[in-house]
Design a protein around this motif. Sequence first.
Motif, mmCIF file in Angstrom:
data_model
loop_
_atom_site.group_PDB
_atom_site.id
_atom_site.type_symbol
_atom_site.label_atom_id
_atom_site.label_comp_id
_atom_site.label_asym_id
_atom_site.label_seq_id
_atom_site.Cartn_x
_atom_site.Cartn_y
_atom_site.Cartn_z
ATOM 1 N N TYR A 112 0.177 5.694 9.234
ATOM 2 C CA TYR A 112 -0.966 5.078 8.450
ATOM 3 C C TYR A 112 -0.934 3.414 8.318
ATOM 4 C CZ TYR A 112 -4.036 4.007 4.650
ATOM 5 O OH TYR A 112 -5.243 3.574 3.862
ATOM 6 N N CYS A 127 0.956 -1.283 -0.060
ATOM 7 C CA CYS A 127 -0.053 -0.052 0.048
ATOM 8 C C CYS A 127 0.837 1.290 0.016
ATOM 9 C CB CYS A 127 -0.964 -0.125 1.128
ATOM 10 S SG CYS A 127 -1.653 1.742 1.567
ATOM 11 N N PRO A 128 0.767 2.007 -0.947
ATOM 12 C CA PRO A 128 1.610 3.143 -1.275
ATOM 13 C C PRO A 128 1.604 4.106 0.169
ATOM 14 C CG PRO A 128 -0.285 3.511 -2.533
ATOM 15 C CD PRO A 128 -0.263 2.009 -2.210
ATOM 16 N N SER A 129 0.348 4.349 0.843
ATOM 17 C CA SER A 129 0.194 5.134 2.055
ATOM 18 C C SER A 129 1.096 4.394 3.153
ATOM 19 C CB SER A 129 -0.991 5.570 2.147
ATOM 20 O OG SER A 129 -1.495 6.359 1.253
ATOM 21 N N PHE A 178 -7.877 -3.398 1.869
ATOM 22 C CA PHE A 178 -7.938 -2.495 3.093
ATOM 23 C C PHE A 178 -8.964 -1.365 2.818
ATOM 24 C CE2 PHE A 178 -3.196 -2.595 4.522
ATOM 25 C CZ PHE A 178 -3.639 -3.825 5.395
ATOM 26 N N GLU A 179 -9.251 -0.989 1.713
ATOM 27 C CA GLU A 179 -9.744 0.313 1.169
ATOM 28 C C GLU A 179 -11.274 0.474 1.650
ATOM 29 O OE1 GLU A 179 -9.940 -0.249 -3.360
ATOM 30 O OE2 GLU A 179 -10.941 1.426 -2.650
ATOM 31 N N CYS A 229 -6.048 7.091 2.718
ATOM 32 C CA CYS A 229 -6.324 6.119 1.890
ATOM 33 C C CYS A 229 -6.577 6.837 0.379
ATOM 34 C CB CYS A 229 -7.576 5.186 1.999
ATOM 35 S SG CYS A 229 -8.035 4.148 0.736
ATOM 36 N N LEU A 230 -5.828 6.444 -0.519
ATOM 37 C CA LEU A 230 -5.828 7.138 -1.669
ATOM 38 C C LEU A 230 -6.796 6.458 -2.764
ATOM 39 C CD1 LEU A 230 -1.860 6.863 -1.807
ATOM 40 C CD2 LEU A 230 -3.265 9.244 -1.926
ATOM 41 N N GLU A 231 -7.368 5.594 -2.425
ATOM 42 C CA GLU A 231 -8.278 4.741 -3.227
ATOM 43 C C GLU A 231 -7.791 4.296 -4.479
ATOM 44 O OE1 GLU A 231 -12.625 6.325 -2.969
ATOM 45 O OE2 GLU A 231 -11.497 8.233 -2.123
ATOM 46 N N CYS A 232 -6.409 4.029 -4.242
ATOM 47 C CA CYS A 232 -5.442 3.586 -5.640
ATOM 48 C C CYS A 232 -6.083 2.067 -6.130
ATOM 49 C CB CYS A 232 -4.281 3.560 -5.388
ATOM 50 S SG CYS A 232 -3.510 2.391 -4.131
ATOM 51 N N HIS A 233 -6.776 1.471 -5.089
ATOM 52 C CA HIS A 233 -7.478 -0.026 -5.396
ATOM 53 C C HIS A 233 -6.202 -1.089 -5.652
ATOM 54 C CE1 HIS A 233 -10.727 2.347 -6.143
ATOM 55 N NE2 HIS A 233 -10.672 2.801 -7.533
ATOM 56 N N TYR A 234 -4.989 -0.749 -5.149
ATOM 57 C CA TYR A 234 -3.981 -1.650 -5.242
ATOM 58 C C TYR A 234 -4.164 -2.878 -4.255
ATOM 59 C CZ TYR A 234 0.863 -2.950 -6.768
ATOM 60 O OH TYR A 234 1.888 -3.656 -7.290
ATOM 61 N N CYS A 235 -4.747 -2.428 -2.996
ATOM 62 C CA CYS A 235 -5.238 -3.562 -2.148
ATOM 63 C C CYS A 235 -6.066 -4.490 -2.720
ATOM 64 C CB CYS A 235 -5.266 -3.062 -0.736
ATOM 65 S SG CYS A 235 -6.558 -1.817 -0.785
HETATM 66 S S1 SF4 Z 1 -6.571 1.813 -1.853
HETATM 67 FE FE1 SF4 Z 1 -5.569 0.118 -0.711
HETATM 68 S S2 SF4 Z 1 -3.588 0.162 -1.120
HETATM 69 FE FE2 SF4 Z 1 -4.378 2.193 -1.810
HETATM 70 S S3 SF4 Z 1 -4.082 3.686 -0.464
HETATM 71 FE FE3 SF4 Z 1 -5.822 2.881 0.006
HETATM 72 S S4 SF4 Z 1 -5.528 1.279 1.459
HETATM 73 FE FE4 SF4 Z 1 -3.544 1.613 0.352
#
Ligand code: SF4
Lengths: 312, 157
Positions: B33, B24-26, B75-76, B59-65
Amino acid sequence: MKDFAVFWGCTIQARFPFLEKSSRIVFDDFSLPYKEIDGFTCCPEKSLIDNVDHEMFVVTAARNVALADENKVDIVSPCTGCVSNLATVKGELESNPKEKDTVNSLLGEVGREFEGSAKLSHLVPFFHDSVGSHKIKQTIKKNFNGMKISAHYGCHMIRPSHALRNDDPIDPVKYDNLIRTLGAESVETDTKLMCCGQGLDRVDQHDNALHMARMKLKELIKAGADALTVCCPSCFLQFDNNQFLMMREGEKLGLPVIYFTELLGLALGHTPEELGLDLHRVSAEPFLKKWASLTADNQEEINSGLNATGTL
Amino acid sequence: MIKSDLDLKLLEKCAGCGACFSICPSCITIPGYDPREVIKDILAGEFEKWLESKHIWQCLECHYCLEMCYQHYGFENAMTALRTIATKRGKFPPQVKRGWDMFAKSSRLGDPAMPARKKLGLPEPKKSGKDEFLKLHELVLKAREAENEKKTGTDDE
Ligand code: SF4
Ligand code: SF4
Protein backbone atom coordinates in the motif's frame (compact mmCIF):
# COMPACT_ATOMS: atom_id res chain seq x y z
CA MET A 1 -27.94 22.65 28.83
CA LYS A 2 -29.87 22.51 25.55
CA ASP A 3 -31.96 19.38 24.99
CA PHE A 4 -30.36 16.86 22.71
CA ALA A 5 -31.42 13.94 20.59
CA VAL A 6 -29.33 10.81 20.75
CA PHE A 7 -28.18 9.65 17.35
CA TRP A 8 -27.75 5.92 17.96
CA GLY A 9 -26.73 5.01 14.42
CA CYS A 10 -27.25 1.66 12.71
CA THR A 11 -24.46 -0.42 14.22
CA ILE A 12 -25.29 0.07 17.88
CA GLN A 13 -28.98 -0.66 17.35
CA ALA A 14 -28.45 -3.57 15.01
CA ARG A 15 -25.48 -5.29 16.61
CA PHE A 16 -24.79 -3.93 20.07
CA PRO A 17 -28.06 -2.85 21.72
CA PHE A 18 -26.38 -3.24 25.12
CA LEU A 19 -24.34 -0.16 24.26
CA GLU A 20 -27.60 1.74 23.93
CA LYS A 21 -28.53 0.38 27.34
CA SER A 22 -25.39 1.60 29.10
CA SER A 23 -25.65 4.97 27.36
CA ARG A 24 -29.21 5.44 28.58
CA ILE A 25 -28.16 4.45 32.08
CA VAL A 26 -25.46 7.11 32.27
CA PHE A 27 -27.67 9.77 30.66
CA ASP A 28 -30.31 9.07 33.29
CA ASP A 29 -27.89 9.05 36.19
CA PHE A 30 -26.67 12.52 35.22
CA SER A 31 -30.28 13.65 34.53
CA LEU A 32 -29.29 14.78 31.06
CA PRO A 33 -32.04 16.30 28.90
CA TYR A 34 -32.21 13.82 26.06
CA LYS A 35 -35.15 13.46 23.78
CA GLU A 36 -36.18 10.78 21.36
CA ILE A 37 -37.07 12.02 17.92
CA ASP A 38 -38.60 10.21 14.98
CA GLY A 39 -37.17 9.97 11.52
CA PHE A 40 -33.42 9.41 11.68
CA THR A 41 -31.88 7.15 9.05
CA CYS A 42 -28.28 5.94 8.61
CA CYS A 43 -25.98 8.94 9.14
CA PRO A 44 -24.79 7.70 6.41
CA GLU A 45 -21.59 5.73 6.75
CA LYS A 46 -18.86 7.39 4.70
CA SER A 47 -16.79 4.57 3.29
CA LEU A 48 -19.80 2.65 2.01
CA ILE A 49 -22.06 5.46 0.88
CA ASP A 50 -19.88 8.43 0.02
CA ASN A 51 -17.69 6.40 -2.31
CA VAL A 52 -20.72 5.23 -4.23
CA ASP A 53 -22.87 8.35 -4.31
CA HIS A 54 -21.67 11.62 -2.79
CA GLU A 55 -24.97 13.38 -3.41
CA MET A 56 -26.94 10.79 -1.45
CA PHE A 57 -24.32 10.96 1.28
CA VAL A 58 -24.90 14.71 1.58
CA VAL A 59 -28.69 14.71 1.25
CA THR A 60 -29.14 11.91 3.79
CA ALA A 61 -26.90 13.53 6.41
CA ALA A 62 -28.45 16.96 5.80
CA ARG A 63 -31.90 15.49 6.36
CA ASN A 64 -30.84 13.99 9.69
CA VAL A 65 -29.43 17.32 10.86
CA ALA A 66 -32.59 19.05 9.61
CA LEU A 67 -34.68 16.86 11.93
CA ALA A 68 -32.66 18.05 14.91
CA ASP A 69 -32.88 21.65 13.69
CA GLU A 70 -36.64 21.37 13.43
CA ASN A 71 -36.97 19.91 16.93
CA LYS A 72 -34.65 22.60 18.27
CA VAL A 73 -32.30 20.07 19.79
CA ASP A 74 -28.60 19.31 19.49
CA ILE A 75 -27.30 15.86 18.63
CA VAL A 76 -25.11 13.67 20.82
CA SER A 77 -23.94 10.30 19.54
CA PRO A 78 -22.13 7.37 21.11
CA CYS A 79 -20.76 6.56 17.62
CA THR A 80 -17.74 8.41 16.25
CA GLY A 81 -18.63 7.66 12.64
CA CYS A 82 -22.11 9.16 12.90
CA VAL A 83 -20.87 12.42 14.39
CA SER A 84 -18.00 12.73 11.97
CA ASN A 85 -20.18 12.07 8.93
CA LEU A 86 -22.94 14.43 10.00
CA ALA A 87 -20.40 17.12 10.87
CA THR A 88 -18.53 16.66 7.60
CA VAL A 89 -21.70 17.30 5.64
CA LYS A 90 -22.78 20.16 7.88
CA GLY A 91 -19.37 21.77 7.32
CA GLU A 92 -19.55 21.20 3.58
CA LEU A 93 -22.97 22.83 3.31
CA GLU A 94 -22.08 25.74 5.56
CA SER A 95 -19.08 26.58 3.43
CA ASN A 96 -20.92 26.11 0.16
CA PRO A 97 -24.14 28.13 -0.01
CA LYS A 98 -24.90 27.01 -3.54
CA GLU A 99 -24.78 23.36 -2.57
CA LYS A 100 -26.84 24.15 0.50
CA ASP A 101 -29.54 25.70 -1.72
CA THR A 102 -29.59 22.67 -4.00
CA VAL A 103 -29.86 20.32 -1.04
CA ASN A 104 -32.57 22.42 0.56
CA SER A 105 -34.66 22.52 -2.58
CA LEU A 106 -34.53 18.73 -2.58
CA LEU A 107 -35.32 18.48 1.12
CA GLY A 108 -38.19 20.90 0.55
CA GLU A 109 -39.89 18.17 -1.48
CA VAL A 110 -40.28 16.15 1.70
CA GLY A 111 -41.01 19.15 3.88
CA ARG A 112 -37.57 19.54 5.48
CA GLU A 113 -34.98 22.25 5.66
CA PHE A 114 -31.36 22.08 6.67
CA GLU A 115 -30.33 25.07 8.78
CA GLY A 116 -27.39 23.61 10.63
CA SER A 117 -28.38 25.12 13.98
CA ALA A 118 -28.05 21.81 15.82
CA LYS A 119 -24.70 21.33 17.51
CA LEU A 120 -23.26 17.88 16.87
CA SER A 121 -21.23 16.20 19.60
CA HIS A 122 -19.69 12.86 20.24
CA LEU A 123 -20.50 11.51 23.67
CA VAL A 124 -16.91 11.61 24.98
CA PRO A 125 -16.12 15.28 24.30
CA PHE A 126 -19.72 16.00 25.36
CA PHE A 127 -19.14 14.47 28.80
CA HIS A 128 -15.82 16.25 29.03
CA ASP A 129 -17.11 19.69 28.06
CA SER A 130 -20.79 19.80 29.00
CA VAL A 131 -20.96 17.55 32.06
CA GLY A 132 -17.44 18.18 33.25
CA SER A 133 -15.02 16.39 35.48
CA HIS A 134 -16.22 18.11 38.66
CA LYS A 135 -19.76 16.88 38.23
CA ILE A 136 -18.56 13.42 37.24
CA LYS A 137 -16.39 13.13 40.34
CA GLN A 138 -19.30 14.26 42.51
CA THR A 139 -21.67 11.73 41.00
CA ILE A 140 -19.63 8.53 40.79
CA LYS A 141 -19.74 6.09 43.66
CA LYS A 142 -16.53 4.16 43.01
CA ASN A 143 -13.33 5.10 41.25
CA PHE A 144 -10.74 3.16 39.33
CA ASN A 145 -7.72 4.01 41.48
CA GLY A 146 -4.94 1.56 40.72
CA MET A 147 -6.31 0.50 37.34
CA LYS A 148 -4.49 1.11 34.05
CA ILE A 149 -6.81 1.97 31.18
CA SER A 150 -5.94 3.03 27.67
CA ALA A 151 -8.18 5.18 25.50
CA HIS A 152 -8.66 4.50 21.84
CA TYR A 153 -10.20 7.73 20.60
CA GLY A 154 -11.24 6.37 17.24
CA CYS A 155 -10.25 8.48 14.24
CA HIS A 156 -13.65 9.99 13.71
CA MET A 157 -14.16 11.25 17.23
CA ILE A 158 -11.63 13.99 16.49
CA ARG A 159 -11.10 14.03 12.73
CA PRO A 160 -11.63 15.75 10.36
CA SER A 161 -10.91 18.60 12.76
CA HIS A 162 -12.14 21.33 10.42
CA ALA A 163 -15.63 19.86 10.80
CA LEU A 164 -15.54 18.61 14.39
CA ARG A 165 -13.39 21.16 16.20
CA ASN A 166 -13.62 19.33 19.52
CA ASP A 167 -10.09 18.31 20.49
CA ASP A 168 -6.58 18.33 19.06
CA PRO A 169 -6.78 15.96 16.05
CA ILE A 170 -3.22 14.68 16.48
CA ASP A 171 -2.71 15.12 20.20
CA PRO A 172 -6.13 14.75 21.81
CA VAL A 173 -6.55 14.92 25.58
CA LYS A 174 -10.24 14.71 26.49
CA TYR A 175 -10.70 10.95 26.65
CA ASP A 176 -7.50 10.65 28.70
CA ASN A 177 -8.75 13.36 31.04
CA LEU A 178 -11.98 11.45 31.59
CA ILE A 179 -10.08 8.26 32.42
CA ARG A 180 -8.13 10.21 35.03
CA THR A 181 -11.34 11.80 36.29
CA LEU A 182 -12.54 8.26 36.99
CA GLY A 183 -9.38 7.68 38.99
CA ALA A 184 -7.50 5.35 36.65
CA GLU A 185 -4.12 5.79 35.06
CA SER A 186 -4.40 6.60 31.38
CA VAL A 187 -1.90 4.40 29.53
CA GLU A 188 -0.18 6.13 26.62
CA THR A 189 1.15 4.02 23.77
CA ASP A 190 2.79 4.56 20.38
CA THR A 191 -0.32 3.26 18.63
CA LYS A 192 -2.61 5.65 20.52
CA LEU A 193 -3.78 7.43 17.40
CA MET A 194 -3.57 4.55 14.99
CA CYS A 195 -6.82 3.73 13.24
CA CYS A 196 -8.51 0.60 14.62
CA GLY A 197 -8.56 -0.82 11.09
CA GLN A 198 -12.15 -2.05 11.11
CA GLY A 199 -12.68 -0.33 7.77
CA LEU A 200 -10.66 -3.11 6.18
CA ASP A 201 -13.32 -5.62 7.15
CA ARG A 202 -15.88 -3.52 5.30
CA VAL A 203 -13.92 -3.94 2.07
CA ASP A 204 -13.37 -7.69 2.39
CA GLN A 205 -9.81 -7.53 3.74
CA HIS A 206 -10.24 -9.44 6.97
CA ASP A 207 -6.61 -10.50 7.45
CA ASN A 208 -5.40 -6.92 7.17
CA ALA A 209 -8.07 -5.87 9.67
CA LEU A 210 -6.88 -8.50 12.14
CA HIS A 211 -3.29 -7.47 11.65
CA MET A 212 -4.05 -3.88 12.64
CA ALA A 213 -6.07 -4.88 15.68
CA ARG A 214 -3.31 -7.24 16.78
CA MET A 215 -0.65 -4.50 16.67
CA LYS A 216 -2.50 -2.31 19.09
CA LEU A 217 -3.68 -5.09 21.41
CA LYS A 218 -0.17 -6.51 21.74
CA GLU A 219 1.31 -3.14 22.54
CA LEU A 220 -1.32 -2.52 25.20
CA ILE A 221 -0.87 -5.91 26.81
CA LYS A 222 2.88 -5.32 26.93
CA ALA A 223 2.31 -1.92 28.52
CA GLY A 224 0.32 -3.62 31.28
CA ALA A 225 -3.07 -2.10 30.46
CA ASP A 226 -6.02 -3.64 32.32
CA ALA A 227 -8.47 -2.57 29.63
CA LEU A 228 -8.89 -0.70 26.41
CA THR A 229 -11.74 1.77 26.36
CA VAL A 230 -13.48 2.80 23.14
CA CYS A 231 -16.57 4.79 22.28
CA CYS A 232 -17.35 3.74 18.74
CA PRO A 233 -19.23 0.58 17.73
CA SER A 234 -16.86 0.05 14.83
CA CYS A 235 -13.78 0.18 17.07
CA PHE A 236 -15.64 -2.04 19.54
CA LEU A 237 -16.34 -4.57 16.81
CA GLN A 238 -12.70 -4.51 15.81
CA PHE A 239 -11.19 -4.94 19.26
CA ASP A 240 -13.81 -7.15 20.88
CA ASN A 241 -15.07 -9.36 18.08
CA ASN A 242 -11.90 -9.55 16.03
CA GLN A 243 -9.81 -10.08 19.14
CA PHE A 244 -12.11 -12.97 20.02
CA LEU A 245 -11.63 -14.45 16.54
CA MET A 246 -7.86 -14.29 16.94
CA MET A 247 -8.04 -15.88 20.39
CA ARG A 248 -10.15 -18.68 18.96
CA GLU A 249 -7.28 -19.38 16.58
CA GLY A 250 -4.98 -19.74 19.56
CA GLU A 251 -3.50 -16.26 19.87
CA LYS A 252 -2.77 -15.21 23.42
CA LEU A 253 -4.55 -11.91 23.80
CA GLY A 254 -7.49 -11.37 26.14
CA LEU A 255 -7.54 -7.62 26.74
CA PRO A 256 -10.98 -6.50 27.99
CA VAL A 257 -12.59 -3.82 25.82
CA ILE A 258 -14.88 -1.53 27.79
CA TYR A 259 -17.15 1.05 26.21
CA PHE A 260 -16.89 4.50 27.75
CA THR A 261 -20.50 4.36 28.91
CA GLU A 262 -19.85 0.99 30.56
CA LEU A 263 -16.81 2.33 32.37
CA LEU A 264 -18.79 5.29 33.60
CA GLY A 265 -21.73 3.02 34.47
CA LEU A 266 -19.49 0.81 36.61
CA ALA A 267 -18.16 3.86 38.44
CA LEU A 268 -21.75 4.94 39.03
CA GLY A 269 -22.32 1.66 40.83
CA HIS A 270 -24.18 -0.35 38.19
CA THR A 271 -23.51 -4.05 37.90
CA PRO A 272 -21.68 -5.48 34.86
CA GLU A 273 -24.87 -7.40 33.94
CA GLU A 274 -27.06 -4.29 34.03
CA LEU A 275 -24.60 -2.64 31.66
CA GLY A 276 -24.39 -5.62 29.34
CA LEU A 277 -20.71 -6.35 29.91
CA ASP A 278 -21.56 -10.05 29.97
CA LEU A 279 -22.48 -9.72 26.28
CA HIS A 280 -18.94 -8.95 25.16
CA ARG A 281 -17.11 -11.66 23.26
CA VAL A 282 -13.82 -11.05 25.06
CA SER A 283 -14.47 -11.51 28.75
CA ALA A 284 -14.28 -8.41 30.93
CA GLU A 285 -13.68 -10.66 33.98
CA PRO A 286 -9.93 -10.01 34.41
CA PHE A 287 -10.62 -6.28 34.57
CA LEU A 288 -13.57 -6.66 36.95
CA LYS A 289 -11.68 -9.07 39.20
CA LYS A 290 -8.67 -6.85 39.56
CA TRP A 291 -10.91 -3.89 40.22
CA ALA A 292 -12.85 -5.79 42.87
CA SER A 293 -9.65 -6.82 44.60
CA LEU A 294 -8.36 -3.25 44.60
CA THR A 295 -11.63 -1.93 45.94
CA ALA A 296 -11.51 -4.54 48.70
CA ASP A 297 -7.93 -3.53 49.50
CA ASN A 298 -8.90 0.12 49.65
CA GLN A 299 -11.82 -0.68 51.88
CA GLU A 300 -9.63 -2.68 54.23
CA GLU A 301 -7.18 0.15 54.42
CA ILE A 302 -9.95 2.55 55.33
CA ASN A 303 -11.36 0.16 57.90
CA SER A 304 -8.07 -0.35 59.66
CA GLY A 305 -7.40 3.35 59.70
CA LEU A 306 -4.23 3.08 57.67
CA ASN A 307 -4.86 6.23 55.74
CA ALA A 308 -1.84 8.13 56.93
CA THR A 309 0.05 7.53 53.68
CA GLY A 310 -1.89 10.25 51.91
CA THR A 311 -2.98 7.95 49.14
CA LEU A 312 -6.60 8.06 50.09
CA MET B 1 -12.92 12.81 -15.19
CA ILE B 2 -10.22 12.68 -12.58
CA LYS B 3 -9.42 16.35 -13.08
CA SER B 4 -12.80 17.42 -11.83
CA ASP B 5 -12.27 15.48 -8.61
CA LEU B 6 -8.72 16.44 -7.80
CA ASP B 7 -6.70 19.59 -7.45
CA LEU B 8 -3.71 18.67 -9.56
CA LYS B 9 -1.57 21.51 -8.25
CA LEU B 10 -1.88 20.22 -4.70
CA LEU B 11 -1.37 16.69 -5.92
CA GLU B 12 1.88 17.68 -7.62
CA LYS B 13 3.19 19.10 -4.38
CA CYS B 14 2.09 15.94 -2.65
CA ALA B 15 4.07 13.85 -5.11
CA GLY B 16 7.15 15.86 -4.23
CA CYS B 17 6.56 15.54 -0.51
CA GLY B 18 5.50 12.03 0.46
CA ALA B 19 5.89 12.72 4.17
CA CYS B 20 2.64 11.02 5.13
CA PHE B 21 3.98 7.64 4.20
CA SER B 22 5.59 7.35 7.60
CA ILE B 23 2.42 8.05 9.61
CA CYS B 24 -0.31 6.43 7.49
CA PRO B 25 -1.53 3.29 9.31
CA SER B 26 -2.11 1.40 6.08
CA CYS B 27 1.31 2.34 4.66
CA ILE B 28 2.91 1.07 7.85
CA THR B 29 1.01 -2.20 8.09
CA ILE B 30 -0.12 -3.31 4.63
CA PRO B 31 2.57 -4.53 2.24
CA GLY B 32 2.22 -2.86 -1.13
CA TYR B 33 0.00 0.00 0.00
CA ASP B 34 1.72 3.15 -1.19
CA PRO B 35 -0.32 6.20 -2.24
CA ARG B 36 2.88 7.84 -3.49
CA GLU B 37 2.91 5.37 -6.38
CA VAL B 38 -0.75 5.98 -7.08
CA ILE B 39 -0.28 9.74 -7.09
CA LYS B 40 2.66 9.50 -9.50
CA ASP B 41 0.49 7.50 -11.89
CA ILE B 42 -2.42 9.92 -11.61
CA LEU B 43 -0.12 12.79 -12.55
CA ALA B 44 1.21 10.78 -15.47
CA GLY B 45 -2.36 10.20 -16.63
CA GLU B 46 -2.20 6.52 -15.84
CA PHE B 47 -4.75 6.16 -13.08
CA GLU B 48 -6.78 3.51 -14.91
CA LYS B 49 -4.57 0.69 -13.77
CA TRP B 50 -5.44 1.38 -10.14
CA LEU B 51 -9.18 1.11 -10.55
CA GLU B 52 -9.19 -2.65 -10.16
CA SER B 53 -6.58 -2.67 -7.44
CA LYS B 54 -7.46 -3.66 -3.91
CA HIS B 55 -5.06 -0.98 -2.71
CA ILE B 56 -7.43 1.89 -3.36
CA TRP B 57 -9.78 0.34 -0.81
CA GLN B 58 -7.09 0.07 1.84
CA CYS B 59 -7.23 3.76 2.66
CA LEU B 60 -9.12 3.81 5.95
CA GLU B 61 -10.33 7.39 5.62
CA CYS B 62 -8.79 7.95 9.02
CA HIS B 63 -7.89 11.52 7.98
CA TYR B 64 -4.52 11.33 9.66
CA CYS B 65 -2.71 12.40 6.49
CA LEU B 66 -5.17 15.25 6.03
CA GLU B 67 -4.47 16.58 9.52
CA MET B 68 -0.69 16.23 9.23
CA CYS B 69 -0.46 17.76 5.78
CA TYR B 70 0.97 21.27 5.46
CA GLN B 71 -1.52 21.98 2.67
CA HIS B 72 -4.44 20.27 4.47
CA TYR B 73 -4.66 17.96 1.52
CA GLY B 74 -3.77 14.38 2.35
CA PHE B 75 -3.11 11.18 0.43
CA GLU B 76 -6.71 10.27 1.00
CA ASN B 77 -8.01 12.71 -1.60
CA ALA B 78 -6.30 10.77 -4.35
CA MET B 79 -7.56 7.46 -3.01
CA THR B 80 -11.12 8.74 -2.63
CA ALA B 81 -11.14 10.07 -6.19
CA LEU B 82 -10.10 6.68 -7.55
CA ARG B 83 -12.66 4.81 -5.46
CA THR B 84 -15.37 7.13 -6.69
CA ILE B 85 -14.45 6.48 -10.31
CA ALA B 86 -14.18 2.74 -9.67
CA THR B 87 -17.66 2.55 -8.14
CA LYS B 88 -19.14 4.59 -11.00
CA ARG B 89 -17.83 1.86 -13.26
CA GLY B 90 -19.34 -0.80 -11.07
CA LYS B 91 -16.08 -1.97 -9.57
CA PHE B 92 -16.34 -2.38 -5.84
CA PRO B 93 -15.63 -4.95 -3.15
CA PRO B 94 -18.71 -7.17 -2.64
CA GLN B 95 -19.23 -5.86 0.92
CA VAL B 96 -19.41 -2.27 -0.29
CA LYS B 97 -22.02 -3.29 -2.84
CA ARG B 98 -24.03 -5.14 -0.20
CA GLY B 99 -23.80 -2.17 2.16
CA TRP B 100 -24.94 0.26 -0.50
CA ASP B 101 -27.83 -1.97 -1.59
CA MET B 102 -29.09 -2.31 1.95
CA PHE B 103 -28.82 1.44 2.47
CA ALA B 104 -30.65 2.25 -0.77
CA LYS B 105 -33.43 -0.19 0.10
CA SER B 106 -33.94 0.54 3.78
CA SER B 107 -32.20 3.86 4.58
CA ARG B 108 -30.09 1.99 7.15
CA LEU B 109 -27.21 -0.45 7.35
CA GLY B 110 -29.10 -2.77 9.65
CA ASP B 111 -32.36 -2.79 11.55
CA PRO B 112 -32.66 -2.62 15.35
CA ALA B 113 -32.25 -6.05 16.94
CA MET B 114 -35.73 -6.42 18.42
CA PRO B 115 -35.47 -9.59 20.56
CA ALA B 116 -32.23 -8.35 22.15
CA ARG B 117 -33.82 -4.96 22.83
CA LYS B 118 -36.70 -6.62 24.61
CA LYS B 119 -34.38 -8.68 26.76
CA LEU B 120 -32.44 -5.57 27.72
CA GLY B 121 -35.63 -3.69 28.51
CA LEU B 122 -34.99 -1.04 25.85
CA PRO B 123 -37.92 1.00 24.53
CA GLU B 124 -39.36 0.67 21.02
CA PRO B 125 -36.98 2.32 18.56
CA LYS B 126 -38.23 5.59 17.12
CA LYS B 127 -39.77 5.64 13.65
CA SER B 128 -37.27 5.55 10.80
CA GLY B 129 -37.23 8.11 8.03
CA LYS B 130 -37.27 5.44 5.37
CA ASP B 131 -40.18 6.78 3.29
CA GLU B 132 -38.78 10.28 3.02
CA PHE B 133 -35.39 8.84 2.27
CA LEU B 134 -36.72 6.68 -0.56
CA LYS B 135 -38.50 9.64 -2.05
CA LEU B 136 -35.33 11.74 -1.90
CA HIS B 137 -33.33 8.99 -3.53
CA GLU B 138 -35.83 8.78 -6.35
CA LEU B 139 -35.70 12.54 -6.86
CA VAL B 140 -31.90 12.53 -6.95
CA LEU B 141 -31.87 9.75 -9.52
CA LYS B 142 -34.47 11.47 -11.68
CA ALA B 143 -32.61 14.77 -11.63
CA ARG B 144 -29.44 12.94 -12.58
CA GLU B 145 -31.13 11.20 -15.46
CA ALA B 146 -32.48 14.47 -16.80
CA GLU B 147 -29.01 15.99 -16.48
CA ASN B 148 -27.45 13.09 -18.36
CA GLU B 149 -30.01 13.33 -21.14
CA LYS B 150 -29.19 16.99 -21.58
CA LYS B 151 -25.52 16.12 -21.77
CA THR B 152 -25.71 13.16 -24.13
CA GLY B 153 -23.87 13.75 -27.35
CA THR B 154 -22.13 16.89 -26.16
CA ASP B 155 -19.87 15.43 -23.53
CA ASP B 156 -18.75 11.92 -22.97
CA GLU B 157 -16.26 12.54 -20.19
S1 SF4 C 1 -6.74 8.58 5.33
FE1 SF4 C 1 -4.60 9.00 4.84
S2 SF4 C 1 -3.45 8.27 6.61
FE2 SF4 C 1 -5.50 7.34 6.71
S3 SF4 C 1 -5.29 5.37 5.66
FE3 SF4 C 1 -5.98 6.85 4.13
S4 SF4 C 1 -4.10 7.55 3.17
FE4 SF4 C 1 -3.52 6.61 5.09
S1 SF4 D 1 -0.71 14.61 1.85
FE1 SF4 D 1 0.37 16.49 2.32
S2 SF4 D 1 1.90 15.98 3.89
FE2 SF4 D 1 1.14 14.05 2.97
S3 SF4 D 1 2.60 13.58 1.36
FE3 SF4 D 1 0.95 14.74 0.42
S4 SF4 D 1 1.59 16.89 0.54
FE4 SF4 D 1 2.91 15.73 1.94
